[in-house]
Design an enzyme around this catalytic site. Structure first.
Site, PDB file in Angstrom:
ATOM      1  N   THR A 121      59.719 -46.641  31.718  1.00  0.00           N
ATOM      2  CA  THR A 121      58.369 -46.163  31.407  1.00  0.00           C
ATOM      3  C   THR A 121      57.710 -47.177  30.480  1.00  0.00           C
ATOM      4  OG1 THR A 121      59.157 -43.915  31.614  1.00  0.00           O
ATOM      5  CG2 THR A 121      57.079 -44.221  30.450  1.00  0.00           C
ATOM      6  N   PHE A 154      60.903 -40.772  37.928  1.00  0.00           N
ATOM      7  CA  PHE A 154      60.530 -39.397  37.566  1.00  0.00           C
ATOM      8  C   PHE A 154      61.793 -38.552  37.460  1.00  0.00           C
ATOM      9  CE2 PHE A 154      56.822 -41.129  39.882  1.00  0.00           C
ATOM     10  CZ  PHE A 154      55.885 -41.040  38.868  1.00  0.00           C
ATOM     11  N   ARG A 156      64.780 -36.395  36.037  1.00  0.00           N
ATOM     12  CA  ARG A 156      65.071 -35.491  34.918  1.00  0.00           C
ATOM     13  C   ARG A 156      66.537 -35.634  34.572  1.00  0.00           C
ATOM     14  NH1 ARG A 156      64.120 -30.467  38.263  1.00  0.00           N
ATOM     15  NH2 ARG A 156      65.022 -31.978  39.685  1.00  0.00           N
ATOM     16  N   LYS A 229      52.839 -42.517  35.506  1.00  0.00           N
ATOM     17  CA  LYS A 229      54.029 -42.024  34.808  1.00  0.00           C
ATOM     18  C   LYS A 229      53.649 -41.323  33.495  1.00  0.00           C
ATOM     19  CE  LYS A 229      58.010 -41.137  33.382  1.00  0.00           C
ATOM     20  NZ  LYS A 229      59.263 -41.795  33.293  1.00  0.00           N
ATOM     21  N   PHE A 274      57.969 -25.535  34.780  1.00  0.00           N
ATOM     22  CA  PHE A 274      57.530 -26.010  33.457  1.00  0.00           C
ATOM     23  C   PHE A 274      56.640 -25.000  32.737  1.00  0.00           C
ATOM     24  CE2 PHE A 274      59.210 -30.208  32.453  1.00  0.00           C
ATOM     25  CZ  PHE A 274      60.035 -30.324  33.564  1.00  0.00           C
ATOM     26  N   CYS A 285      61.991 -38.768  26.360  1.00  0.00           N
ATOM     27  CA  CYS A 285      60.835 -39.145  27.168  1.00  0.00           C
ATOM     28  C   CYS A 285      59.520 -38.539  26.670  1.00  0.00           C
ATOM     29  CB  CYS A 285      61.074 -38.754  28.614  1.00  0.00           C
ATOM     30  SG  CYS A 285      62.563 -39.497  29.270  1.00  0.00           S
ATOM     31  N   LYS A 288      58.081 -39.746  23.153  1.00  0.00           N
ATOM     32  CA  LYS A 288      57.620 -41.145  23.105  1.00  0.00           C
ATOM     33  C   LYS A 288      56.462 -41.384  24.066  1.00  0.00           C
ATOM     34  CE  LYS A 288      60.890 -43.564  26.167  1.00  0.00           C
ATOM     35  NZ  LYS A 288      60.019 -43.883  27.285  1.00  0.00           N
ATOM     36  N   LYS A 345      68.075 -30.415  26.188  1.00  0.00           N
ATOM     37  CA  LYS A 345      68.109 -29.480  27.310  1.00  0.00           C
ATOM     38  C   LYS A 345      69.548 -29.482  27.829  1.00  0.00           C
ATOM     39  CE  LYS A 345      66.896 -32.508  31.140  1.00  0.00           C
ATOM     40  NZ  LYS A 345      66.030 -32.670  32.286  1.00  0.00           N
TER      41      LYS A 345
HETATM   42  C1  UGA Z   1      61.101 -35.875  31.884  1.00  0.00           C
HETATM   43  C2  UGA Z   1      60.334 -35.654  33.182  1.00  0.00           C
HETATM   44  O1  UGA Z   1      60.505 -34.304  33.613  1.00  0.00           O
HETATM   45  C3  UGA Z   1      60.836 -36.598  34.283  1.00  0.00           C
HETATM   46  O2  UGA Z   1      60.059 -36.449  35.437  1.00  0.00           O
HETATM   47  C4  UGA Z   1      60.718 -38.031  33.755  1.00  0.00           C
HETATM   48  O3  UGA Z   1      61.222 -38.965  34.694  1.00  0.00           O
HETATM   49  C5  UGA Z   1      61.516 -38.180  32.474  1.00  0.00           C
HETATM   50  O4  UGA Z   1      61.001 -37.243  31.505  1.00  0.00           O
HETATM   51  C6  UGA Z   1      61.330 -39.577  31.973  1.00  0.00           C
HETATM   52  O5  UGA Z   1      60.223 -39.928  31.550  1.00  0.00           O
HETATM   53  O6  UGA Z   1      62.253 -40.383  32.064  1.00  0.00           O
HETATM   54  P1  UGA Z   1      63.510 -35.170  30.962  1.00  0.00           P
HETATM   55  O7  UGA Z   1      63.072 -35.782  29.671  1.00  0.00           O
HETATM   56  O8  UGA Z   1      64.860 -35.481  31.505  1.00  0.00           O
HETATM   57  O9  UGA Z   1      62.470 -35.542  32.134  1.00  0.00           O
HETATM   58  O10 UGA Z   1      63.468 -33.599  30.761  1.00  0.00           O
HETATM   59  P2  UGA Z   1      62.571 -32.375  31.250  1.00  0.00           P
HETATM   60  O11 UGA Z   1      63.345 -31.569  32.197  1.00  0.00           O
HETATM   61  O12 UGA Z   1      61.218 -32.801  31.651  1.00  0.00           O
HETATM   62  O13 UGA Z   1      62.459 -31.567  29.881  1.00  0.00           O
HETATM   63  C7  UGA Z   1      61.803 -32.124  28.734  1.00  0.00           C
HETATM   64  C8  UGA Z   1      61.803 -31.122  27.609  1.00  0.00           C
HETATM   65  O14 UGA Z   1      60.954 -30.012  27.911  1.00  0.00           O
HETATM   66  C9  UGA Z   1      63.185 -30.521  27.326  1.00  0.00           C
HETATM   67  O15 UGA Z   1      63.351 -30.360  25.948  1.00  0.00           O
HETATM   68  C10 UGA Z   1      63.126 -29.179  28.032  1.00  0.00           C
HETATM   69  O16 UGA Z   1      64.015 -28.248  27.506  1.00  0.00           O
HETATM   70  C11 UGA Z   1      61.677 -28.790  27.796  1.00  0.00           C
HETATM   71  N1  UGA Z   1      61.136 -27.830  28.774  1.00  0.00           N
HETATM   72  C12 UGA Z   1      61.090 -28.144  30.099  1.00  0.00           C
HETATM   73  C13 UGA Z   1      60.642 -26.614  28.330  1.00  0.00           C
HETATM   74  O17 UGA Z   1      60.667 -26.311  27.130  1.00  0.00           O
HETATM   75  N2  UGA Z   1      60.124 -25.745  29.244  1.00  0.00           N
HETATM   76  C14 UGA Z   1      60.050 -26.038  30.558  1.00  0.00           C
HETATM   77  O18 UGA Z   1      59.546 -25.191  31.338  1.00  0.00           O
HETATM   78  C15 UGA Z   1      60.566 -27.265  30.999  1.00  0.00           C
END
Ligand code: UGA
Length: 456
Positions: A121, A154, A156, A229, A274, A285, A288, A345
């Site tokens: 990113t 993208f 996760r 992104k 989400f 991610c 930042k 997570k």
């Molecule tokens: C996120 C994006 O979802 C990916 O698409 C992206 O590629 C990645 O960042 C990146 O930039 O590399 P990630 O950081 O692995 O992925 O995690 P997420 O599943 O997006 O969760 C991010 C945070 O939001 C976590 O703390 C999670 O617990 C929280 N979250 C997620 C919630 O509190 N509620 C939700 O409904 C979903």
């Protein structure tokens, strides 16, 4: 194709291993010898479901790992998948990307056209930066001898492998026709799923339940792809902050945020994903990327105030969790709080920036004692928070020992099946705050807990 992937971390290792699994001769380069040795021994450098299995299936056959850059000369495509951490001013630190570009420039093949793919990113305009570094170091001419494209990831964490094989979309920003053709060829197996039947037999340990929707291969220019992104992560962060603030309002109104989220999500324009309430979003991610996106908008005098609001709401959510415990327990001085979950997570060992990193210091500052457990993230959490006075427990049930509150921050599936009976008896006061609305409220109340979720 001959693929090289610079970086063996959360992005690089998953990308490299997945392209090897798809049948490309792929070499992962990392300057960290420990990571390279792990991959060569069939071990994963990170905890990511399915990754170690795929390494074992491919290492020495289509997957190679090295600390040396010489293999760059054979590459058709070179992914840059190195980290871009937040610099002290909130912007993305491009040091690793620039170093990778220099090493690529030193080793790139001067007799064939190579595509360099920015997977990390990176702020809008970084493609041009990488291109000029490679040109300067190699003496080659951009767009004639090589081309830099943007192909943001993208993925996760926790389901990253699945996201490579079954993405919603593949975004490719390219300003060059030959580069576009090479990118189409590289992704053809993912877009058409041509060999997936065979792969699903070969890698039967993985979940190959494909969604019906075939991924969209979306082409645009380099700068636009780079921004897509940030715009995506920023939007997802806004979505979560929105439902988190809604959860607080629900508590005031006596309504249930789970039903509100469900009712909203049934509208296909909104969608249900989400909209899960939490103590706030974290990870390596969203914090930042929202920070960089907001700074970028300020720099160009086109402030994304909504992203700033989401960031502020997120910190407020971390504080709200502590306020909620205080409302229930009163003064926290001398109280023992048992924390379940230190990663940002579930299904990852990534504890670099987590909700616990903000909430625990707040609790400690109020005089609380902390005992904590996480199935995968304890080592990393300790490493990044060496000064926090925390008693780390050997098993999840131990966080309940003489505690006045259990605070669930991360919804690891295994927390559902803990010996809650034993835990309720070990507690000094049987209060549980489940910030993910994840546990079985009815059961916990039946066995004697005072259960609270968020927004319910
Ligand atoms: C996120 C994006 O979802 C990916 O698409 C992206 O590629 C990645 O960042 C990146 O930039 O590399 P990630 O950081 O692995 O992925 O995690 P997420 O599943 O997006 O969760 C991010 C945070 O939001 C976590 O703390 C999670 O617990 C929280 N979250 C997620 C919630 O509190 N509620 C939700 O409904 C979903």
């Amino acid at each position: 194709m001959n693929v090289v992937c610079v970086g063996g971390g959360y992005v690089g290792s998953v990308t490299g291993v997945s392209f090897a699994a798809l049948g490309n001769k792929t070499t992962v380069i990392d300057i960290n010898k420990e990571k390279v040795d792990l991959i060569n021994c069939g071990k994963s450098p990170i905890y990511e479901p399915g990754l170690e299995f795929l390494i074992q299936q491919t290492i020495g056959k289509s997957l190679y790992a090295t600390t040396e850059y010489h293999c760059i000369a054979e590459a058709d495509v070179i992914f840059i998948g190195v980290e871009t951490p937040t610099a002290p001013d909130g912007s993305a630190d491009l040091k690793c990307v620039k170093n990778a570009a220099m090493s690529i420039g030193e080793n790139i093949n001067k007799n064939k056209f190579t595509v360099i793919i920015n997977k990390s990113t990176i702020p809008t305009g970084t493609g041009e930066v990488v291109s000029s570094i490679v040109a300067e170091v190699s003496g080659l001419i951009p767009e004639k001898d090589f081309s830099v494209v943007s192909n943001p990831e993208f993925l996760r964490e926790g389901s990253a492998i699945w996201d490579v094989f079954f993405p919603d979309r593949i975004v490719v920003g390219a300003n060059n026709q030959i580069a576009k053709e090479i990118m189409r060829k590289l992704y053809k197996p993912v877009v058409t799923r041509e060999n997936y039947h065979k792969l699903s037999e070969q890698y039967s340990n993985l979940n190959w339940e494909a969604p019906e929707k075939i991924p969209v291969f979306f082409e645009t220019d380099v700068k636009t792809a780079e921004l897509i992104k940030y715009a995506s992560n920023g939007f997802l962060a806004v979505k979560i902050s929105y439902i988190n603030e809604m959860a607080k309002l629900c508590e005031k109104l006596g309504t249930n945020v789970l039903d509100v989220a469900k009712g909203m999500g049934l509208d296909s324009r909104i969608g249900s994903r989400f909209l899960e309430v939490s103590s706030g979003w974290q990870g390596s991610c969203f914090p930042k990327d929202t920070s960089e996106l907001y700074l970028l908008s300020e720099k160009y005098e086109s402030e994304l105030s909504i992203v700033k609001a989401a960031i502020d709401a997120n910190f407020a959510m971390h504080r709200y969790v502590v306020e909620k415990i205080i409302r229930f327990l009163g003064c926290l001085n001398g109280k023992i709080i048992g924390i379940l979950g230190l990663t940002f997570k579930p299904n990852t060992d990534d504890a670099r920036k987590t909700q616990a990193e903000f909430i625990i210091p707040h609790l400690l500052s109020l005089g609380a004692n902390i005992q904590a457990f996480d199935p995968q993230g304890m080592e990393m959490f300790k490493k990044f928070n060496p000064d926090l006075d925390i008693k780390y427990c050997d098993k999840a049930e131990d966080v309940a020992q003489r505690a006045d509150c259990i605070l669930l921050l991360t919804h690891w599936q295994e927390f559902k099946n803990l010996n809650w009976h034993e835990m309720v008896n070990s507690l000094r006061f049987p209060y549980i705050l489940d910030t993910r609305n994840f546990l079985n409220k009815q059961y916990l109340e039946e066995i004697g807990f005072y259960y609270q979720g968020l927004g319910t």
